[in-house]
Design an enzyme around this catalytic site. Structure first.
Site, PDB file in Angstrom:
ATOM      1  N   ASP A  91     100.429  23.508  24.397  1.00  0.00           N
ATOM      2  CA  ASP A  91     100.351  24.214  25.662  1.00  0.00           C
ATOM      3  C   ASP A  91      99.311  25.325  25.446  1.00  0.00           C
ATOM      4  OD1 ASP A  91     101.141  25.355  28.210  1.00  0.00           O
ATOM      5  OD2 ASP A  91     102.228  26.866  27.035  1.00  0.00           O
ATOM      6  N   ASP A 150      98.658  28.815  27.669  1.00  0.00           N
ATOM      7  CA  ASP A 150      99.114  30.204  27.854  1.00  0.00           C
ATOM      8  C   ASP A 150     100.380  30.462  27.048  1.00  0.00           C
ATOM      9  OD1 ASP A 150      97.395  31.302  30.192  1.00  0.00           O
ATOM     10  OD2 ASP A 150      98.078  29.359  30.931  1.00  0.00           O
TER      11      ASP A 150
HETATM   12  C1  G6P Z   1     100.457  28.184  32.774  1.00  0.00           C
HETATM   13  C2  G6P Z   1     101.252  29.467  32.810  1.00  0.00           C
HETATM   14  C3  G6P Z   1     101.848  29.720  34.173  1.00  0.00           C
HETATM   15  C4  G6P Z   1     100.773  29.600  35.230  1.00  0.00           C
HETATM   16  C5  G6P Z   1     100.201  28.192  35.211  1.00  0.00           C
HETATM   17  C6  G6P Z   1      99.141  27.973  36.263  1.00  0.00           C
HETATM   18  O1  G6P Z   1     101.290  27.131  32.540  1.00  0.00           O
HETATM   19  O2  G6P Z   1     102.292  29.455  31.857  1.00  0.00           O
HETATM   20  O3  G6P Z   1     102.416  31.010  34.190  1.00  0.00           O
HETATM   21  O4  G6P Z   1     101.295  29.891  36.506  1.00  0.00           O
HETATM   22  O5  G6P Z   1      99.673  27.949  33.934  1.00  0.00           O
HETATM   23  O6  G6P Z   1      98.001  28.721  35.916  1.00  0.00           O
HETATM   24  P1  G6P Z   1      96.716  28.869  36.823  1.00  0.00           P
HETATM   25  O7  G6P Z   1      95.708  29.464  35.875  1.00  0.00           O
HETATM   26  O8  G6P Z   1      96.326  27.509  37.286  1.00  0.00           O
HETATM   27  O9  G6P Z   1      97.062  29.769  37.951  1.00  0.00           O
HETATM   28 MG    MG Z   2     102.837  28.436  28.163  1.00  0.00          MG
END
Ligand code: G6P
Ligand code: MG
Length: 219
Positions: A8, A10
């Protein structure tokens, strides 16, 4: 041992989860309510629009789909503002060493993220080259806890999910990995990621020997 890994993004590879949180907090403040770090836990791993639904529910706010799209856009603009100055310092401790170990051992790895910004951030911090495949929120229809992003990454790696280890910092991401038939390593708190096969606190002091030891207990 495992045949491949999927990471993953973030909260696993980079420390951008806080930027997401700050952006949602800012939106909530603008809408007139507080959004706490504890409430933010539910946002980890889920898509932008799903995250917005969580925020709006907390604030008990009902708006049209068009209005939602505008709000998600505003949040993303703030998020990108935070990302402007982003550099390799957001890479979490121990990650680069672990990736290098995988490469040396001939274990390929891919990215499986819900974020539509993952590729942009990867290019900014210069971490793309070692990844055999990168799948993010632009490549999927369903977001975690659906396993789609991990299944696509495993297919690109030419591996069966059962031979692939997913590293995830979110509960819903671990659900996605397990539902997809993967081995799952939680990165973070054991209490929150109790659905993982095993957890590590961070990649600091984690290495292939340690991984072999962990896998021996679950495989
Ligand atoms: C990741 C993070 C989420 C976030 C998602 C979408 O999975 O953990 O917190 O909302 O990505 O991210 P984006 O950059 O597309 O808004
Ligand atoms: Mg994550």
């Amino acid at each position: 041992m495992i045949a491949a890994c999927i990471f993953d993004f973030d909260g696993v590879v980079v420390d951008t989860a806080d930027y997401h949180y700050l952006s949602w907090k800012r939106l909530a403040a603008q809408l007139g309510f507080e959004f706490t770090e504890k409430q933010n836990e539910a946002m980890k791993g889920i898509s932008r629009m799903d995250s917005l639904d969580v925020v709006l529910e907390i604030g008990d706010i009902k708006v049209s789909h068009k209005e939602k799209l505008k709000m998600a856009h505003v949040k993303n603009e703030w998020y990108k503002e935070y990302l402007q100055s982003v550099d390799s310092s957001v890479i979490l401790p121990g990650v680069v060493n672990f990736l290098e170990e995988l490469t040396a051992e001939g274990i390929p790895y891919a990215l499986g993220s819900a974020s539509r910004n993952a590729k942009f951030v990867m290019s900014k911090i210069g971490i793309e080259s070692g990844f055999a495949a990168v799948f993010d929120g632009n490549d999927t229809v369903k977001s975690k806890p659906d396993p789609e992003v991990f299944l696509k990454a495993a297919a690109a790696l030419n591996q069966e999910p059962k031979d692939v280890l997913v590293f995830e910092d979110s509960y819903k991401g671990i659900v996605a990995a397990k539902d997809g038939g993967f081995l799952a390593c939680g990165v973070g708190e054991k209490d929150i990621l109790h659905n993982a096969d095993f957890t590590i606190q961070t990649f600091e002091n984690f290495n292939l020997n340690e991984l072999r030891f962990m896998l021996a207990q679950v495989q």
